[in-house]
Design a protein around this motif. Structure first.
Motif, PDB file in Angstrom:
ATOM      1  N   ALA A 222       0.831  -1.213   0.000  1.00 32.10           N
ATOM      2  CA  ALA A 222       0.000   0.000   0.000  1.00 32.10           C
ATOM      3  C   ALA A 222       0.862   1.258   0.000  1.00 32.10           C
ATOM      4  O   ALA A 222       0.546   2.244  -0.683  1.00 32.10           O
ATOM      5  CB  ALA A 222      -0.932  -0.004   1.216  1.00 32.10           C
ATOM      6  N   SER A 223       1.961   1.240   0.724  1.00 36.04           N
ATOM      7  CA  SER A 223       2.848   2.410   0.781  1.00 36.04           C
ATOM      8  C   SER A 223       3.403   2.752  -0.599  1.00 36.04           C
ATOM      9  O   SER A 223       3.489   3.928  -0.977  1.00 36.04           O
ATOM     10  CB  SER A 223       4.004   2.153   1.750  1.00 36.04           C
ATOM     11  N   ALA A 224       3.773   1.729  -1.365  1.00 34.16           N
ATOM     12  CA  ALA A 224       4.294   1.962  -2.714  1.00 34.16           C
ATOM     13  C   ALA A 224       3.196   2.496  -3.627  1.00 34.16           C
ATOM     14  O   ALA A 224       3.419   3.424  -4.413  1.00 34.16           O
ATOM     15  CB  ALA A 224       4.876   0.670  -3.283  1.00 34.16           C
ATOM     16  N   VAL A 225       1.998   1.926  -3.519  1.00 33.47           N
ATOM     17  CA  VAL A 225       0.869   2.363  -4.346  1.00 33.47           C
ATOM     18  C   VAL A 225       0.541   3.827  -4.069  1.00 33.47           C
ATOM     19  O   VAL A 225       0.408   4.647  -4.990  1.00 33.47           O
ATOM     20  CB  VAL A 225      -0.368   1.483  -4.083  1.00 33.47           C
ATOM     21  N   VAL A 226       0.421   4.164  -2.799  1.00 34.18           N
ATOM     22  CA  VAL A 226       0.017   5.522  -2.419  1.00 34.18           C
ATOM     23  C   VAL A 226       1.104   6.526  -2.786  1.00 34.18           C
ATOM     24  O   VAL A 226       0.804   7.659  -3.204  1.00 34.18           O
ATOM     25  CB  VAL A 226      -0.336   5.576  -0.917  1.00 34.18           C
ATOM     26  N   TRP A 227       2.366   6.135  -2.684  1.00 31.96           N
ATOM     27  CA  TRP A 227       3.440   7.037  -3.107  1.00 31.96           C
ATOM     28  C   TRP A 227       3.331   7.348  -4.599  1.00 31.96           C
ATOM     29  O   TRP A 227       3.446   8.503  -5.016  1.00 31.96           O
ATOM     30  CB  TRP A 227       4.808   6.430  -2.795  1.00 31.96           C
ATOM     31  N   LEU A 228       3.065   6.333  -5.418  1.00 34.99           N
ATOM     32  CA  LEU A 228       2.951   6.553  -6.860  1.00 34.99           C
ATOM     33  C   LEU A 228       1.762   7.451  -7.210  1.00 34.99           C
ATOM     34  O   LEU A 228       1.793   8.162  -8.218  1.00 34.99           O
ATOM     35  CB  LEU A 228       2.818   5.216  -7.594  1.00 34.99           C
ATOM     36  N   LEU A 229       0.730   7.432  -6.382  1.00 36.49           N
ATOM     37  CA  LEU A 229      -0.425   8.304  -6.608  1.00 36.49           C
ATOM     38  C   LEU A 229      -0.160   9.738  -6.159  1.00 36.49           C
ATOM     39  O   LEU A 229      -0.854  10.660  -6.584  1.00 36.49           O
ATOM     40  CB  LEU A 229      -1.646   7.772  -5.846  1.00 36.49           C
ATOM     41  N   SER A 230       0.845   9.926  -5.326  1.00 42.85           N
ATOM     42  CA  SER A 230       1.068  11.226  -4.681  1.00 42.85           C
ATOM     43  C   SER A 230       1.837  12.189  -5.582  1.00 42.85           C
ATOM     44  O   SER A 230       2.455  11.798  -6.583  1.00 42.85           O
ATOM     45  CB  SER A 230       1.840  11.038  -3.375  1.00 42.85           C
ATOM     46  N   ASP A 231       1.845  13.457  -5.184  1.00 46.75           N
ATOM     47  CA  ASP A 231       2.602  14.473  -5.911  1.00 46.75           C
ATOM     48  C   ASP A 231       4.109  14.250  -5.803  1.00 46.75           C
ATOM     49  O   ASP A 231       4.873  14.798  -6.607  1.00 46.75           O
ATOM     50  CB  ASP A 231       2.252  15.871  -5.378  1.00 46.75           C
ATOM     51  N   GLU A 232       4.527  13.450  -4.840  1.00 47.63           N
ATOM     52  CA  GLU A 232       5.954  13.132  -4.728  1.00 47.63           C
ATOM     53  C   GLU A 232       6.446  12.346  -5.942  1.00 47.63           C
ATOM     54  O   GLU A 232       7.646  12.308  -6.223  1.00 47.63           O
ATOM     55  CB  GLU A 232       6.225  12.350  -3.436  1.00 47.63           C
ATOM     56  N   ALA A 233       5.511  11.698  -6.639  1.00 45.00           N
ATOM     57  CA  ALA A 233       5.856  10.923  -7.842  1.00 45.00           C
ATOM     58  C   ALA A 233       5.372  11.632  -9.107  1.00 45.00           C
ATOM     59  O   ALA A 233       5.083  10.998 -10.119  1.00 45.00           O
ATOM     60  CB  ALA A 233       5.235   9.527  -7.747  1.00 45.00           C
ATOM     61  N   SER A 234       5.320  12.962  -9.056  1.00 44.52           N
ATOM     62  CA  SER A 234       4.678  13.745 -10.112  1.00 44.52           C
ATOM     63  C   SER A 234       5.336  13.633 -11.485  1.00 44.52           C
ATOM     64  O   SER A 234       4.704  13.934 -12.500  1.00 44.52           O
ATOM     65  CB  SER A 234       4.611  15.220  -9.698  1.00 44.52           C
ATOM     66  N   TYR A 235       6.612  13.204 -11.549  1.00 43.54           N
ATOM     67  CA  TYR A 235       7.291  13.093 -12.846  1.00 43.54           C
ATOM     68  C   TYR A 235       7.512  11.625 -13.228  1.00 43.54           C
ATOM     69  O   TYR A 235       8.344  11.306 -14.053  1.00 43.54           O
ATOM     70  CB  TYR A 235       8.621  13.850 -12.811  1.00 43.54           C
ATOM     71  N   ILE A 236       6.741  10.752 -12.617  1.00 43.97           N
ATOM     72  CA  ILE A 236       6.894   9.313 -12.865  1.00 43.97           C
ATOM     73  C   ILE A 236       5.638   8.788 -13.534  1.00 43.97           C
ATOM     74  O   ILE A 236       4.530   8.907 -12.998  1.00 43.97           O
ATOM     75  CB  ILE A 236       7.150   8.550 -11.551  1.00 43.97           C
TER      76      ILE A 236
END
Length: 247
Positions: A222-236
């Motif tokens: 879940a932590s990996a999923v939520v990180w990818l949804l977040s603005d922290e992953a905005s260029y991914i």
């Protein structure tokens, strides 16, 4: 309020993802197929912690039910900005010689076709050319897509390979429309799904073969999923995170 739809959110990785998304401020649409009580429990836990959620029933293998689910989301005051394609099924462990077309088609209708239809409906709401404000999609795949699951679930592994291709292709198709699409490939995770395949203790059996010497927890995925949804992953976008303990 931003809405996140998590399919198959009544247990396992979907449940953990729904709980974490609520902590991050999303209103969570908790999708379930048959486990109404379990889905309602997820909603209750979210609301108890001060978050916002609602359950929505839909068998994602059924296009009409998927469209009805999205119409229900449209009725909420917020707007859909995140989709987690987590719902998936597997059947009893089997070799290729034991597989039937009926089994393969049932599995693909949920794991592949259902995810495609959820992506289609999400894009219709998120994409800039539809008047949307953008968003992010995470497809929950499996390390089986790389490893093949020989002698156990090659049909399941193939369905997750299709999910990886969907992730790559769709990410390129909608990159200029404000929508990011990524994936997570869990390895052996302690969830109830292994019992569906006839071996509830499967993770413990294979743990010595995992470089980290242990199975994973749903919350770690879940932590990996939520990180990818977040603005922290905005260029991914178009990326897939392997979360399999090194395997």
């Amino acid at each position: 309020m931003k809405i996140a739809l998590v399919t198959g959110a009544s247990r396992g990785i979907g449940r953990a993802t729904a709980l974490l998304l609520a902590q991050r401020g999303y209103q969570v649409a908790v999708n379930y197929h048959q486990r109404a009580q379990a889905a309602d429990e997820v909603v209750r836990l979210i609301e108890q912690a001060g978050g916002s959620a609602f359950s929505v029933q839909a068998n994602i293998a059924d296009e009409a039910q998927v469209m009805a689910m999205f119409r229900r989301i449209d009725q909420q005051p917020g707007e859909l900005s995140a989709l987690v394609n987590n719902a998936g099924i597997l059947f009893q462990q089997a070799t290729i010689e034991q597989l039937t077309a009926e089994r393969i088609n049932r599995l693909f209708s949920t794991n592949v076709t259902g995810s495609f239809i959820c992506c289609r409906e999400a894009i219709r709401r998120m994409a800039w050319h539809h008047g949307g404000k953008g968003g992010a999609i995470v497809n929950v795949s499996s390390a089986a897509a790389r490893l093949g699951a020989p002698g156990e679930y090659i049909d399941y592994a193939a369905s997750k390979g299709a999910m990886d291709t969907l992730t790559k292709g769709l990410s390129l198709e909608v990159a200029a429309q404000g929508v990011r699409v990524n994936g997570v490939r869990p390895g052996f995770i302690y969830t109830e799904m292994h019992a569906d395949g006839g071996e509830a203790d499967r993770v413990n059996r294979v743990a010595p073969a995992i470089p980290m010497q242990r199975g994973g927890q749903a919350a770690e995925i879940a932590s990996a999923v939520v990180w990818l949804l977040s603005d922290e992953a905005s260029y991914i976008t178009g990326s897939i995170i392997d979360a399999a303990g090194g395997r």
